[in-house]
Design a protein around this motif. Sequence first.
Motif, PDB file in Angstrom:
ATOM      1  N   ASP A 133      40.664  51.526  48.668  1.00 45.14           N
ATOM      2  CA  ASP A 133      41.803  51.074  49.457  1.00 45.14           C
ATOM      3  C   ASP A 133      42.095  49.596  49.240  1.00 45.14           C
ATOM      4  N   GLN A 134      41.066  48.772  49.145  1.00 41.36           N
ATOM      5  CA  GLN A 134      41.267  47.338  48.906  1.00 41.36           C
ATOM      6  C   GLN A 134      41.864  47.079  47.528  1.00 41.36           C
ATOM      7  N   PHE A 135      41.368  47.816  46.527  1.00 39.87           N
ATOM      8  CA  PHE A 135      41.888  47.625  45.175  1.00 39.87           C
ATOM      9  C   PHE A 135      43.371  48.002  45.109  1.00 39.87           C
ATOM     10  N   LEU A 136      43.737  49.131  45.706  1.00 38.06           N
ATOM     11  CA  LEU A 136      45.129  49.576  45.688  1.00 38.06           C
ATOM     12  C   LEU A 136      46.027  48.681  46.537  1.00 38.06           C
ATOM     13  N   SER A 137      45.477  48.123  47.600  1.00 36.13           N
ATOM     14  CA  SER A 137      46.273  47.318  48.514  1.00 36.13           C
ATOM     15  C   SER A 137      46.571  45.926  47.950  1.00 36.13           C
ATOM     16  N   TRP A 138      45.521  45.210  47.497  1.00 39.56           N
ATOM     17  CA  TRP A 138      45.740  43.840  47.028  1.00 39.56           C
ATOM     18  C   TRP A 138      44.854  43.439  45.844  1.00 39.56           C
ATOM     19  N   GLY A 139      43.806  44.197  45.566  1.00 34.30           N
ATOM     20  CA  GLY A 139      42.869  43.788  44.529  1.00 34.30           C
ATOM     21  C   GLY A 139      43.486  43.671  43.146  1.00 34.30           C
ATOM     22  N   TRP A 140      44.359  44.623  42.794  1.00 31.25           N
ATOM     23  CA  TRP A 140      44.974  44.589  41.457  1.00 31.25           C
ATOM     24  C   TRP A 140      45.838  43.351  41.259  1.00 31.25           C
ATOM     25  N   ARG A 141      46.353  42.780  42.361  1.00 30.61           N
ATOM     26  CA  ARG A 141      47.220  41.604  42.252  1.00 30.61           C
ATOM     27  C   ARG A 141      46.453  40.369  41.782  1.00 30.61           C
ATOM     28  N   VAL A 142      45.173  40.302  42.102  1.00 27.62           N
ATOM     29  CA  VAL A 142      44.367  39.150  41.709  1.00 27.62           C
ATOM     30  C   VAL A 142      44.387  38.967  40.189  1.00 27.62           C
ATOM     31  N   ALA A 143      44.296  40.078  39.460  1.00 33.34           N
ATOM     32  CA  ALA A 143      44.289  40.005  37.992  1.00 33.34           C
ATOM     33  C   ALA A 143      45.590  39.406  37.466  1.00 33.34           C
ATOM     34  N   PHE A 144      46.710  39.714  38.112  1.00 35.09           N
ATOM     35  CA  PHE A 144      47.992  39.155  37.685  1.00 35.09           C
ATOM     36  C   PHE A 144      48.104  37.679  38.050  1.00 35.09           C
ATOM     37  N   LEU A 145      47.621  37.304  39.227  1.00 29.56           N
ATOM     38  CA  LEU A 145      47.732  35.919  39.666  1.00 29.56           C
ATOM     39  C   LEU A 145      46.843  34.985  38.850  1.00 29.56           C
ATOM     40  N   LEU A 146      45.749  35.505  38.301  1.00 24.01           N
ATOM     41  CA  LEU A 146      44.893  34.686  37.435  1.00 24.01           C
ATOM     42  C   LEU A 146      45.637  34.191  36.197  1.00 24.01           C
ATOM     43  N   SER A 147      46.713  34.877  35.850  1.00 25.48           N
ATOM     44  CA  SER A 147      47.487  34.514  34.666  1.00 25.48           C
ATOM     45  C   SER A 147      47.984  33.074  34.735  1.00 25.48           C
ATOM     46  N   GLY A 148      48.296  32.586  35.946  1.00 30.17           N
ATOM     47  CA  GLY A 148      48.806  31.221  36.079  1.00 30.17           C
ATOM     48  C   GLY A 148      47.834  30.193  35.547  1.00 30.17           C
ATOM     49  N   VAL A 149      46.559  30.341  35.873  1.00 30.15           N
ATOM     50  CA  VAL A 149      45.539  29.415  35.394  1.00 30.15           C
ATOM     51  C   VAL A 149      45.398  29.505  33.875  1.00 30.15           C
ATOM     52  N   LEU A 150      45.415  30.729  33.365  1.00 28.46           N
ATOM     53  CA  LEU A 150      45.231  30.924  31.927  1.00 28.46           C
ATOM     54  C   LEU A 150      46.401  30.366  31.123  1.00 28.46           C
ATOM     55  N   VAL A 151      47.615  30.498  31.637  1.00 30.25           N
ATOM     56  CA  VAL A 151      48.782  30.000  30.920  1.00 30.25           C
ATOM     57  C   VAL A 151      48.756  28.476  30.815  1.00 30.25           C
ATOM     58  N   VAL A 152      48.343  27.796  31.869  1.00 30.95           N
ATOM     59  CA  VAL A 152      48.230  26.334  31.825  1.00 30.95           C
ATOM     60  C   VAL A 152      47.266  25.911  30.723  1.00 30.95           C
ATOM     61  N   PHE A 153      46.152  26.627  30.604  1.00 34.26           N
ATOM     62  CA  PHE A 153      45.184  26.326  29.550  1.00 34.26           C
ATOM     63  C   PHE A 153      45.795  26.542  28.166  1.00 34.26           C
ATOM     64  N   GLY A 154      46.526  27.657  28.002  1.00 32.73           N
ATOM     65  CA  GLY A 154      47.156  27.943  26.714  1.00 32.73           C
ATOM     66  C   GLY A 154      48.197  26.915  26.342  1.00 32.73           C
ATOM     67  N   LEU A 155      48.981  26.464  27.312  1.00 35.26           N
ATOM     68  CA  LEU A 155      49.998  25.444  27.039  1.00 35.26           C
ATOM     69  C   LEU A 155      49.357  24.128  26.616  1.00 35.26           C
ATOM     70  N   TRP A 156      48.252  23.783  27.236  1.00 34.88           N
ATOM     71  CA  TRP A 156      47.553  22.545  26.880  1.00 34.88           C
ATOM     72  C   TRP A 156      47.141  22.558  25.412  1.00 34.88           C
ATOM     73  N   ILE A 157      46.673  23.693  24.926  1.00 30.98           N
ATOM     74  CA  ILE A 157      46.252  23.801  23.532  1.00 30.98           C
ATOM     75  C   ILE A 157      47.450  23.722  22.598  1.00 30.98           C
ATOM     76  N   ARG A 158      48.517  24.429  22.912  1.00 32.54           N
ATOM     77  CA  ARG A 158      49.659  24.504  21.995  1.00 32.54           C
ATOM     78  C   ARG A 158      50.474  23.218  21.955  1.00 32.54           C
ATOM     79  N   VAL A 159      50.586  22.524  23.068  1.00 31.25           N
ATOM     80  CA  VAL A 159      51.358  21.280  23.087  1.00 31.25           C
ATOM     81  C   VAL A 159      50.716  20.233  22.183  1.00 31.25           C
ATOM     82  N   LYS A 160      49.394  20.244  22.072  1.00 31.86           N
ATOM     83  CA  LYS A 160      48.687  19.248  21.267  1.00 31.86           C
ATOM     84  C   LYS A 160      48.758  19.534  19.764  1.00 31.86           C
ATOM     85  N   LEU A 161      49.202  20.725  19.384  1.00 28.90           N
ATOM     86  CA  LEU A 161      49.201  21.108  17.969  1.00 28.90           C
ATOM     87  C   LEU A 161      50.459  20.603  17.265  1.00 28.90           C
ATOM     88  N   GLU A 162      50.319  20.236  15.998  1.00 34.09           N
ATOM     89  CA  GLU A 162      51.466  19.820  15.196  1.00 34.09           C
ATOM     90  C   GLU A 162      52.222  21.043  14.681  1.00 34.09           C
TER      91      GLU A 162
END
Length: 442
Positions: free
Chosen positions: A185-214
């Motif tokens: 019940d917890q997974f169906l109610s809100w748990g699956w959303r956590v995996a999507f919200l983690l994307s925000g942190v990961l995208v910031v990391f990816g942008l940091w790497i790509r902005v520094k590249l020539e």
Amino acid sequence: MHNPDTPPPVRPGARRAFVASLTGTALEWYDFAVYSAAAALVFGDLFFPSEDPFTGTILAFSTYAVGYISRPLGGFVFGRLGDVLGRKKILIATLVLIGVTTLLIGVLPAYDTAGIAAPIALVLLRFGQGVGVGGEWGGAVLLSSEFGDPRRRGFYASAAQIGPPAGNLAANGVLALLGALLSEDQFLSWGWRVAFLLSGVLVVFGLWIRVKLEETPVFKAMEAAQTRPEAPIREVFTTQPRALVASILSRIAPDVLYAMFTVFVLTYATQELHMSRGSALTAVLIGSGLQVFLMPLAGALSDRVNRRALYGCAVVAAGVWPFLFFPAIGGGSWPLLMIGVVGGLAIHAFMYGPQAAFIAEQFSPRLRYTGSSLAYTLAGIVGGAIAPVLFATLLGSYRSWVPLALYIAIAAVLSCAGVYLGRNADHSEDEEFERLNSVGSR
């Protein structure tokens, strides 16, 4: 000229570009894979409630297909801009697009709260995800391969190919952890959303790497010599139709096989074999982890042997494997399921690892972003987009694994035709292109 008996020197920026291509693509495919797994496990109940579980599953997989159908738009728009404006700028834009859409999916209300607006919004956000991924792949391939030596294109271009299994590994790992820590019940109610919200942190990391590249050396040379194409889409369709057809066909079998062993296998194992969600996710997790190592190995191997021959052998194996896999898991054995999934994903790795280099070298250097992106995205419509829907429909209609295996075999035949139509690598083309552009930039 390079002596083939000595290892080619590592070009400046090649290692950083390899890491940037791998990490950025992995982050985008984390987003894409989270959606794919959620479509198989929870979206049918939350966004498409139905008395028949197969109906809800088919509708959920239809939104999965939207992410593939929208890819050509990303390929057309971002592929063209990548050959005109540059690889780096476009890769930053695609990462932002897919990150924002994934975050919004994580906060989207379900059907019982928002009614029909919920699945409509889900489809629109999935469409945005697909547009971003459609523009990502071609640029990620060129980002790593254009910094590397053309004779090692199979290895360097495999950086972008590692992204999907790495992203799938992370996505399924997060979902498996959430499934283990939370109740149903917890997974169906809100748990699956956590995996999507983690994307925000990961995208910031990816942008940091790509902005520094020539920018890549090839595009910088094109820009300096003013040889960038003005209408790359038109040029690809009018001057390189065989390359486009060969590239599209060669992608179908890998897409269909991947859809089976990372997406639909979750549904098959839980609904048909009555296995737990966690056991099915674990099998996919192990197979994806192995792919992370197999794909660069396959890419490097394709630099030493004939790339087309290696690709073709893997395609044949893809057509045969399902006829062994389904009978083996019929008894519901988890070890056999794990072996079958790992075997299927290993075969996929030997197609997908060399695939980026194979497709890129079908096109002339000045049209590679456009040509590769069009091939990748157009193939996705007839490959990965419809595969889970067809798998679910075939299983629901015939209640047998045989139509599923036949479908994968047909996809393998089409990809064999694509490999046959394709051409072998012509390294002199790249060397001549770089030499002429270097002269023109002086």
